[in-house]
Design an enzyme around this catalytic site. Structure first.
Site, PDB file in Angstrom:
ATOM      1  N   GLY A  16      -1.898  -3.441  -0.735  1.00  0.00           N
ATOM      2  CA  GLY A  16      -1.372  -3.267   0.718  1.00  0.00           C
ATOM      3  C   GLY A  16      -2.064  -4.173   1.696  1.00  0.00           C
ATOM      4  N   ARG A  69      17.518   6.454  -9.606  1.00  0.00           N
ATOM      5  CA  ARG A  69      17.217   5.734  -8.524  1.00  0.00           C
ATOM      6  C   ARG A  69      17.973   6.307  -7.311  1.00  0.00           C
ATOM      7  NH1 ARG A  69      14.634   0.886  -9.096  1.00  0.00           N
ATOM      8  NH2 ARG A  69      14.795   0.445 -11.501  1.00  0.00           N
ATOM      9  N   ARG A  95       9.668  -1.446  -6.004  1.00  0.00           N
ATOM     10  CA  ARG A  95      11.082  -0.612  -6.650  1.00  0.00           C
ATOM     11  C   ARG A  95      12.026  -1.305  -6.147  1.00  0.00           C
ATOM     12  NH1 ARG A  95      10.446   3.031 -10.309  1.00  0.00           N
ATOM     13  NH2 ARG A  95      12.344   4.053  -9.558  1.00  0.00           N
ATOM     14  N   ASN A 111      11.322  -7.995   3.684  1.00  0.00           N
ATOM     15  CA  ASN A 111      10.362  -8.071   2.686  1.00  0.00           C
ATOM     16  C   ASN A 111       9.809  -9.590   2.595  1.00  0.00           C
ATOM     17  OD1 ASN A 111       9.610  -7.483  -0.060  1.00  0.00           O
ATOM     18  ND2 ASN A 111      11.043  -8.903  -0.904  1.00  0.00           N
ATOM     19  N   HIS A 113       8.177 -12.105  -0.159  1.00  0.00           N
ATOM     20  CA  HIS A 113       8.263 -12.535  -1.528  1.00  0.00           C
ATOM     21  C   HIS A 113       7.498 -13.946  -1.656  1.00  0.00           C
ATOM     22  CE1 HIS A 113      10.053 -12.792  -5.487  1.00  0.00           C
ATOM     23  NE2 HIS A 113      10.059 -14.043  -5.568  1.00  0.00           N
ATOM     24  N   THR A 145      18.917  -7.729   1.653  1.00  0.00           N
ATOM     25  CA  THR A 145      20.401  -7.528   1.237  1.00  0.00           C
ATOM     26  C   THR A 145      20.674  -7.010  -0.133  1.00  0.00           C
ATOM     27  OG1 THR A 145      20.946  -9.744   0.490  1.00  0.00           O
ATOM     28  CG2 THR A 145      21.015  -9.458   2.899  1.00  0.00           C
ATOM     29  N   LEU A 148      18.998  -9.037  -5.008  1.00  0.00           N
ATOM     30  CA  LEU A 148      17.533  -8.824  -5.094  1.00  0.00           C
ATOM     31  C   LEU A 148      16.819 -10.083  -4.777  1.00  0.00           C
ATOM     32  CD1 LEU A 148      14.869  -7.274  -6.376  1.00  0.00           C
ATOM     33  CD2 LEU A 148      15.442  -8.601  -8.551  1.00  0.00           C
ATOM     34  N   ASP A 149      15.873 -10.027  -3.691  1.00  0.00           N
ATOM     35  CA  ASP A 149      15.254 -11.328  -3.296  1.00  0.00           C
ATOM     36  C   ASP A 149      16.097 -12.254  -2.893  1.00  0.00           C
ATOM     37  OD1 ASP A 149      12.604 -10.124  -3.849  1.00  0.00           O
ATOM     38  OD2 ASP A 149      12.659 -11.033  -5.981  1.00  0.00           O
TER      39      ASP A 149
END
Ligand code: GRF
Length: 218
Positions: A16, A69, A95, A111, A113, A145, A148-149
């Site tokens: 974190g 999931r 996740r 997010n 990355h 969205t 993924l990434d």
């Protein structure tokens, strides 16, 4: 009367340190948002201790308590909704989220990355950049969205790669930059300057290039 600050919910799975950068930016007035809760899917995430010490509500939704999931994401979304967030911030949340979750928080889910997307989505980004012989890597803040990434970038921060760089040395320099670009991006959102539309990310109503805003250090 002043208008209420946007409500921010942060999702973590581990250390974190990005969350910590956001907490400190918010407490210094560099992010005009209220961090109303920190969620983790792991009960032992170190970041939970940091969040509690800062007086922030913490919640654990343990993915191991759910059969799949879909049911995990539904429960997580439900608990997050209880905090009425304007923005949900993924900060090392390890996740993969379902389409239903991502659609539910469309335009208010971000997010970070550790690569210059679209390069190196997924894991082991630094090792992949070294193996490819890249001279530059970095980090990207993007709207999430269903890919993924793959969502439209908001901000990218480049980091030069040096001779002799290892996965570890690169990770440290990229992470230090992440701690600057995430608060920067969240502040733009809090000020109402960012939006996601079908073409990409808008800043003050103008479509950004696919790589987002180039973050340069002053
Ligand atoms: C960061 O490198 C972030 O880009 C990635 O996971 C890492 C989280 O680190 N998504 P921390 O938990 O914020 O220290």
């Amino acid at each position: 009367m002043s208008t209420p600050k946007p409500r921010l919910v942060i999702l973590i799975s581990g250390t974190g340190s990005n969350m910590e950068a956001l907490i400190s930016a918010a407490s210094q007035g560099a992010v005009h948002g209220d961090i109303v809760a920190v969620f983790s899917n792991k009960p032992d995430a170190k970041g939970l201790v940091t969040a509690r010490a800062a007086g922030i509500a913490t919640e654990v939704v343990d993915h191991r308590d759910f059969p799949d999931r879909e049911s995990f994401d539904a429960a997580l979304a439900d608990r997050i909704n209880g905090f009425c967030p304007d923005l949900v911030i993924l900060a090392g949340f390890m996740r993969i989220l379902t389409s239903a979750f991502v659609r539910h928080f469309h335009g208010r889910l971000m997010n970070i990355h550790p690569s210059l997307l679209p390069k190196y989505p997924g894991l082991h980004t630094h090792q992949r950049a070294i193996e490819a012989g890249d001279r530059e890597t970095g980090a990207t803040v993007h709207f999430v969205t269903e890919e993924l990434d793959g969502g439209p970038a908001v901000v990218q921060g480049p980091v030069p790669m040096l001779d002799g760089d290892t996965e570890q040395s690169l990770a440290e320099r990229v992470l230090a930059l992440e701690h600057k670009i995430y608060p920067y991006a969240v502040e733009l959102f809090c000020r109402g300057r960012l939006a996601l539309d079908s073409r990409g990310t808008l800043l003050d109503g103008q479509l950004l290039p696919p790589s987002g805003i180039l973050f340069t250090e002053h």
